[in-house]
Motif scaffolding. Structure first.
Motif, PDB file in Angstrom:
ATOM      1  N   THR A 193       4.517   1.165  -5.797  1.00 57.22           N
ATOM      2  CA  THR A 193       3.570   0.981  -6.895  1.00 57.22           C
ATOM      3  C   THR A 193       4.157  -0.028  -7.887  1.00 57.22           C
ATOM      4  O   THR A 193       5.376  -0.209  -7.944  1.00 57.22           O
ATOM      5  N   PRO A 194       3.318  -0.681  -8.671  1.00 57.19           N
ATOM      6  CA  PRO A 194       3.803  -1.711  -9.604  1.00 57.19           C
ATOM      7  C   PRO A 194       4.868  -1.198 -10.580  1.00 57.19           C
ATOM      8  O   PRO A 194       5.743  -1.961 -10.982  1.00 57.19           O
ATOM      9  N   ASP A 195       4.808   0.078 -10.932  1.00 52.58           N
ATOM     10  CA  ASP A 195       5.796   0.633 -11.863  1.00 52.58           C
ATOM     11  C   ASP A 195       7.063   1.104 -11.152  1.00 52.58           C
ATOM     12  O   ASP A 195       8.008   1.549 -11.798  1.00 52.58           O
ATOM     13  N   GLY A 196       7.093   1.003  -9.816  1.00 50.51           N
ATOM     14  CA  GLY A 196       8.282   1.368  -9.050  1.00 50.51           C
ATOM     15  C   GLY A 196       8.520   2.854  -8.896  1.00 50.51           C
ATOM     16  O   GLY A 196       9.557   3.266  -8.380  1.00 50.51           O
ATOM     17  N   ARG A 197       7.573   3.666  -9.300  1.00 45.35           N
ATOM     18  CA  ARG A 197       7.771   5.115  -9.259  1.00 45.35           C
ATOM     19  C   ARG A 197       7.544   5.728  -7.883  1.00 45.35           C
ATOM     20  O   ARG A 197       8.101   6.783  -7.582  1.00 45.35           O
ATOM     21  N   TYR A 198       6.715   5.087  -7.063  1.00 48.28           N
ATOM     22  CA  TYR A 198       6.335   5.688  -5.783  1.00 48.28           C
ATOM     23  C   TYR A 198       6.370   4.677  -4.645  1.00 48.28           C
ATOM     24  O   TYR A 198       6.088   3.492  -4.851  1.00 48.28           O
ATOM     25  N   LEU A 199       6.640   5.200  -3.461  1.00 45.25           N
ATOM     26  CA  LEU A 199       6.401   4.497  -2.207  1.00 45.25           C
ATOM     27  C   LEU A 199       5.077   5.031  -1.687  1.00 45.25           C
ATOM     28  O   LEU A 199       4.728   6.189  -1.945  1.00 45.25           O
ATOM     29  N   ILE A 200       4.372   4.227  -0.924  1.00 46.97           N
ATOM     30  CA  ILE A 200       3.121   4.696  -0.333  1.00 46.97           C
ATOM     31  C   ILE A 200       3.297   4.710   1.179  1.00 46.97           C
ATOM     32  O   ILE A 200       3.555   3.680   1.797  1.00 46.97           O
TER      33      ILE A 200
END
Length: 109
Positions: free
Chosen positions: A6-13
């Motif tokens: 995610t753009p904020d770097g919090r999650y992988l998809i």
């Protein structure tokens, strides 16, 4: 191929689901140590299952959880802006849905 972040770097998809990433403020040596602990714990789960050792499976799963929590992938969130945690949530059911659709050009189902 790496899973998109995610753009904020919090999650992988992965397969349309959000998975919390490792704390970005961990030092490289600490991160490597924790990943090593995690992999050892996962191998211990597999071995305990193969030996039908229920107590061993439970202990190994606790070790997996401990390592993942230390990495920031479980437990309290590592960000400080008060944003909700969407760990393990389908991306289509989160505020990231529009961004993901635009990035992947895949229909939101």
């Amino acid at each position: 191929m790496d899973a998109p972040k995610t753009p904020d770097g919090r999650y992988l998809i992965v397969r349309g689901r959000l998975w919390r990433t490792t704390k970005p403020n961990l030092g490289e040596q600490e991160r490597e140590r924790l990943v090593h602990e995690l992999m050892n714990a996962r191998r211990a789960v597999k071995a305990a299952k193969a030996n039908e050792d229920d107590k061993g499976v439970a202990a190994a799963r606790r070790a997996v959880n401990s390592a993942k929590t230390a990495l920031g992938e479980r437990g309290p969130v590592w960000w400080t802006d008060g944003a909700k945690d969407f760990n393990r949530t389908l991306v289509k059911n989160t505020p990231y849905a529009s961004w993901f659709f635009e990035q992947s050009q895949a229909p939101i189902r």
